[in-house]
Design a protein around this motif. Structure first.
Motif, short mmCIF file in Angstrom:
data_model
loop_
_atom_site.label_atom_id
_atom_site.label_comp_id
_atom_site.label_asym_id
_atom_site.label_seq_id
_atom_site.Cartn_x
_atom_site.Cartn_y
_atom_site.Cartn_z
N VAL A 98 0.96 -1.36 0.08
CA VAL A 98 0.02 0.02 -0.07
C VAL A 98 0.98 1.17 0.02
O VAL A 98 1.92 1.25 0.43
N TRP A 99 0.23 2.32 -0.51
CA TRP A 99 0.99 3.73 -0.41
C TRP A 99 0.33 4.40 0.78
O TRP A 99 -0.92 4.56 1.07
N LEU A 100 1.31 5.02 1.41
CA LEU A 100 0.96 6.11 2.50
C LEU A 100 1.02 7.33 1.97
O LEU A 100 2.49 7.98 1.67
N VAL A 101 -0.11 8.25 1.65
CA VAL A 101 0.12 9.49 1.21
C VAL A 101 -0.53 10.52 2.06
O VAL A 101 -1.75 10.17 2.64
N LYS A 102 0.29 11.35 2.22
CA LYS A 102 -0.29 12.77 3.14
C LYS A 102 -0.87 13.70 2.04
O LYS A 102 -0.33 14.23 1.17
N VAL A 103 -2.19 13.97 2.47
CA VAL A 103 -3.04 15.07 1.52
C VAL A 103 -3.23 16.19 2.32
O VAL A 103 -3.40 16.16 3.49
N PRO A 104 -3.63 17.31 1.61
CA PRO A 104 -4.04 18.80 2.46
C PRO A 104 -5.47 18.41 3.00
O PRO A 104 -6.24 17.62 2.34
N LYS A 105 -5.57 19.17 4.16
CA LYS A 105 -6.74 19.17 4.99
C LYS A 105 -8.02 19.47 3.86
O LYS A 105 -9.06 18.76 3.83
N TYR A 106 -7.76 20.41 2.95
CA TYR A 106 -9.09 20.94 2.09
C TYR A 106 -9.45 19.87 1.28
O TYR A 106 -10.64 19.61 0.94
N LEU A 107 -8.51 18.99 0.73
CA LEU A 107 -8.63 17.86 -0.19
C LEU A 107 -9.29 16.77 0.24
O LEU A 107 -10.32 16.17 -0.30
N SER A 108 -8.93 16.42 1.64
CA SER A 108 -9.90 15.47 2.45
C SER A 108 -11.22 15.87 2.49
O SER A 108 -12.23 14.89 2.58
N GLN A 109 -11.57 17.15 2.81
CA GLN A 109 -12.76 17.72 3.12
C GLN A 109 -13.74 17.77 1.65
O GLN A 109 -14.78 17.11 1.93
N GLN A 110 -13.12 17.73 0.58
CA GLN A 110 -13.66 17.62 -0.67
C GLN A 110 -14.10 15.98 -0.93
O GLN A 110 -15.16 15.89 -1.52
N TRP A 111 -13.13 15.23 -0.55
CA TRP A 111 -13.48 13.84 -0.75
C TRP A 111 -14.90 13.16 0.01
O TRP A 111 -15.47 12.67 -0.45
N ASP A 112 -15.17 14.01 1.37
CA ASP A 112 -16.21 13.79 1.85
C ASP A 112 -17.46 14.03 1.25
O ASP A 112 -18.51 13.60 1.74
N LYS A 113 -17.35 14.99 0.22
CA LYS A 113 -18.44 15.34 -0.59
C LYS A 113 -18.76 14.60 -1.87
O LYS A 113 -19.52 14.95 -2.77
N ALA A 114 -17.83 13.56 -1.94
CA ALA A 114 -18.45 12.85 -3.27
C ALA A 114 -19.50 12.07 -3.16
O ALA A 114 -20.32 11.83 -2.17
N SER A 115 -19.83 11.59 -4.48
CA SER A 115 -21.10 11.02 -4.57
C SER A 115 -21.12 9.58 -4.07
O SER A 115 -20.15 9.08 -3.33
N GLU A 116 -22.49 9.01 -4.05
CA GLU A 116 -22.53 7.58 -3.57
C GLU A 116 -21.40 6.63 -4.18
O GLU A 116 -21.00 5.48 -3.52
N LYS A 117 -20.93 6.83 -5.47
CA LYS A 117 -19.99 5.96 -6.14
C LYS A 117 -18.63 5.97 -5.62
O LYS A 117 -17.93 5.02 -5.57
N GLY A 118 -18.45 7.07 -4.83
CA GLY A 118 -17.16 7.27 -4.04
C GLY A 118 -15.90 7.73 -4.94
O GLY A 118 -14.77 7.57 -4.64
N GLU A 119 -16.32 7.83 -6.29
CA GLU A 119 -15.30 8.39 -7.13
C GLU A 119 -14.70 9.91 -6.78
O GLU A 119 -15.77 10.81 -6.93
N VAL A 120 -13.50 10.19 -6.28
CA VAL A 120 -13.14 11.42 -6.24
C VAL A 120 -12.13 12.06 -7.15
O VAL A 120 -11.77 13.33 -7.41
N GLY A 121 -11.44 11.06 -7.92
CA GLY A 121 -10.46 11.48 -8.81
C GLY A 121 -9.77 10.47 -9.54
O GLY A 121 -10.10 9.17 -9.48
N LYS A 122 -8.56 10.80 -10.15
CA LYS A 122 -7.89 9.94 -10.87
C LYS A 122 -6.39 9.99 -10.63
O LYS A 122 -5.90 11.32 -10.52
N ILE A 123 -5.52 8.94 -10.63
CA ILE A 123 -4.24 9.12 -10.54
C ILE A 123 -3.61 8.45 -11.71
O ILE A 123 -3.81 7.46 -12.34
N THR A 124 -2.62 9.28 -12.32
CA THR A 124 -1.72 8.98 -13.42
C THR A 124 -0.36 8.72 -13.13
O THR A 124 0.35 9.59 -12.28
N ILE A 125 0.17 7.66 -13.75
CA ILE A 125 1.82 7.19 -13.28
C ILE A 125 2.46 7.51 -14.61
O ILE A 125 1.90 6.55 -15.60
N ARG A 126 3.21 8.36 -14.80
CA ARG A 126 4.11 8.03 -16.13
C ARG A 126 5.64 8.10 -15.63
O ARG A 126 6.16 8.40 -14.47
#
Length: 252
Positions: A18-46
């Protein structure tokens, strides 16, 4: 002795990393507002000489009003590149707890990172708003131009208490009646019963206690002991009946 708790080690058996990632407080607050699907964004790896990781927040979570700002132009930053760190020399794991209080090992930490926003106009506006909110005093003093008169003021006595005391005084106010009038009321009462306490006589005659006792000393006898203790009865010369002793003497 502490209670032992069993841990589900399925994550170890499956060799989960697993990855241990530290995120800004405002970002975690926005995740709490996600829809029932629970999708909050996408991660791209290049891979450009090294791995470049970036998280992109969904557009609907960065829209106007997601942080409660009145300015319609304010939006939460969407792009958040990862700053990667090594975990060499550290052993870290991620645990979860179910609704039934079961603790499970999700996996061992293989990557550690910090999720940081791209510094742009939206980010600077957001930081300005956060600073203003943090420095805003919770309580403000305000100078009044005139005195406030529509507030509750304590009173010495409430209306219902005043009314009760007034009624009590009117009912309790006793005026001395003429002596003969009082005697008539007392004799009338003793025609019904042989013994009375002073309180009952006051209720019947509505006369002051001192005045009533003065009259009773002349026409009555106070019983300080016996079966009729603390009561008054008429003297023999004022009785319309014979006492038990008098009837016994007369029979003899």
């Amino acid at each position: 002795m502490a209670e032992k708790t069993e841990v589900n080690l399925t994550g170890v058996k499956q060799s989960k990393g697993v990855w241990l990632v530290k995120v800004p407080k405002y970002l975690s607050q926005q995740w709490d507002k996600a829809s029932e699907k629970g999708e909050v964004g996408k991660i791209t790896i290049r891979k450009v000489f090294r791995y470049v990781v970036c998280f992109s927040l969904n557009a609907d979570l960065s829209a106007v009003g997601t942080v409660g700002e009145k300015d319609g132009s304010l939006q939460v930053p969407r792009d958040h590149p990862f700053t990667m760190h090594t975990v060499a020399g550290q052993t870290m794991a991620v645990f979860s707890q179910s609704n039934t209080d079961e603790i499970s090992l999700e996996g061992m930490v293989v990557h550690r990172a910090e999720c940081r926003p791209v510094v742009n106009d939206n980010y600077m506006k957001l930081k300005k708003l956060q600073i203003e909110r943090s420095t805003k005093p919770q309580r403000l003093s305000q100078q009044l131009e005139k005195a406030v008169t529509n507030i509750f003021k304590p009173v010495a006595n409430h209306d219902f208490n005043v009314e009760y005391e007034k009624k009590k005084k009117l009912e309790g106010k006793m005026v001395r009646a003429e002596r003969q009038v009082v005697l008539d009321m007392v004799f009338s009462a003793f025609e019904k019963h042989q013994y009375y306490n002073i309180k009952d006589l006051v209720d019947i005659t509505r006369q002051p206690v001192t005045y009533l006792k003065e009259i009773m000393r002349e026409i009555g006898t106070y019983n300080s002991k016996g079966a009729h203790k603390s009561t008054w009865e008429l003297k023999p010369e004022y009785r319309h009946y014979q006492s038990a002793e008098e009837e016994e003497m007369e029979t003899t």
